[in-house]
Scaffold this active site. Structure first.
Site, PDB file in Angstrom:
ATOM      1  N   THR A  50       0.826  -1.206   0.000  1.00  0.00           N
ATOM      2  CA  THR A  50       0.000   0.000   0.000  1.00  0.00           C
ATOM      3  C   THR A  50       0.860   1.255   0.000  1.00  0.00           C
ATOM      4  OG1 THR A  50      -1.672  -1.239   1.247  1.00  0.00           O
ATOM      5  CG2 THR A  50      -1.928   1.148   1.182  1.00  0.00           C
ATOM      6  N   TYR A 137       4.503 -12.602   5.002  1.00  0.00           N
ATOM      7  CA  TYR A 137       3.371 -12.017   4.266  1.00  0.00           C
ATOM      8  C   TYR A 137       3.097 -12.843   3.016  1.00  0.00           C
ATOM      9  CZ  TYR A 137       0.900  -8.294   1.601  1.00  0.00           C
ATOM     10  OH  TYR A 137       0.012  -7.561   0.859  1.00  0.00           O
ATOM     11  N   LYS A 165       0.860 -12.592   7.862  1.00  0.00           N
ATOM     12  CA  LYS A 165      -0.177 -11.770   7.234  1.00  0.00           C
ATOM     13  C   LYS A 165      -0.824 -12.588   6.131  1.00  0.00           C
ATOM     14  CE  LYS A 165      -1.088  -7.517   4.670  1.00  0.00           C
ATOM     15  NZ  LYS A 165      -0.509  -6.306   4.024  1.00  0.00           N
TER      16      LYS A 165
END
Length: 306
Positions: A50, A137, A165
């Site tokens: 992000t 992740y 994650k």
């Protein structure tokens, strides 16, 4: 060493603001970090997907981490430091640690598509070398390869691997990882806002959230209710946030969330190429969703936008 690091709650995956000349806007970055901290989040995650980490130089990457660390008072900073090159990920992780990061978020190697043994060695190399809590992740939609539950469970036994994650969209696999790591000091976090409530329901600890950039109080209220076992309240909060979850992924992340911040906050709408501004029709939809929250109580809203 074994770290006493709490990965419970909501951790916004921060955007990186750019000015019209494509330079990082550090003043806005610091202000945004302070805004999110004041909203009651559990920590901040700069320079992940992000945060457009793929378009930052390594020096810019480190400067963003330093700026967020300097801006906040009481919440931990989890720095994205992954790469498709183990050597590069290790160097970024070492520099993030030196910049003051409290923990690391490590995307799995992308494009190369290593086998499970290669994934395991990638993460163990960094965990052995950098003495910070680290989050594995898994986002196969971006990397082209999933991390299988057996690999995650194996990594969870390392004292520096503190969490996972989950952005693979497979609740069966996520539930298996939670089930098999219950005896470890290991947290499973949602990496998909729409699945945060189901993941918490099977034992997840919270979320690294895109939506929390826009509605941090409501996202925290949903996760707190889920972790408290208040199913009805958590479900209500989830449905209140559903239109936002959908709107923020109508185009590639972080295009919509950057536009949402530009609508809501004193935030520049610029992204680095090859990302582009949100299409006008999607901006209209997003603005309609945001209007439904404005003026409502910070933990509840009636949202009827599509």
């Amino acid at each position: 060493m074994t770290h006493d690091f709490d990965l419970t709650g909501v951790f916004p995956a921060m955007c990186t603001p750019f000015d019209a000349d494509d330079r990082i806007d550090f003043e806005t970055l610091r202000a945004d970090a302070r805004r999110l901290e004041a909203a009651g989040v559990a920590g901040l995650v700069p320079v992940g997907s992000t945060g457009e980490s793929a378009t930052l130089t390594h020096d810019e990457h480190v400067r963003v981490v330093e700026a967020v660390v300097d801006a906040v008072d009481d919440v931990p900073v989890i720095a994205g430091s992954g790469s498709n090159s183990t050597r590069e990920a290790l160097a970024l992780s070492e520099r993030a640690a030196a910049a003051g990061a409290d923990a690391l978020l490590l995307i799995s190697p992308y494009y190369n598509r290593p086998e499970q043994g290669g994934l395991r060695e990638h993460y163990l190399t960094i965990a052995d070398a950098v003495d910070l809590p680290q989050i594995v992740y898994n986002v196969p939609s971006r990397t082209g390869q999933t991390i299988e539950p057996d690999t995650v469970v194996d990594l969870a036994s390392h004292p520096n691997v503190a969490g996972y994650k989950a952005a693979e969209g497979d609740l069966n696999a996520i539930g298996e990882i939670v089930e098999r790591t219950r005896d470890e000091a290991f947290a499973v976090l949602s990496g998909d806002d729409a699945l945060t409530l189901p993941i918490c329901a099977v034992g997840g600890a919270g979320a690294i959230s895109v939506a929390a950039n826009v509605e941090p109080e409501r996202t925290v209220a949903m996760v707190d209710a889920a972790l408290d076992g208040d199913v009805e309240r958590a479900r209500t909060r989830h449905h209140d946030l559903g239109p936002l979850f959908r709107a923020l992924f109508c185009e590639t992340n972080p295009i919509p969330v950057t536009e949402a911040l530009a609508i809501r906050e004193d935030y520049p709408p610029h992204l680095r190429a090859p990302l582009t501004r949100l299409a006008p029709e999607n901006r209209d939809r997003l603005e309609s969703v945001l209007d439904a929250y404005d003026g409502a109580d910070a933990t509840t809203a009636e949202v009827n936008a599509p």
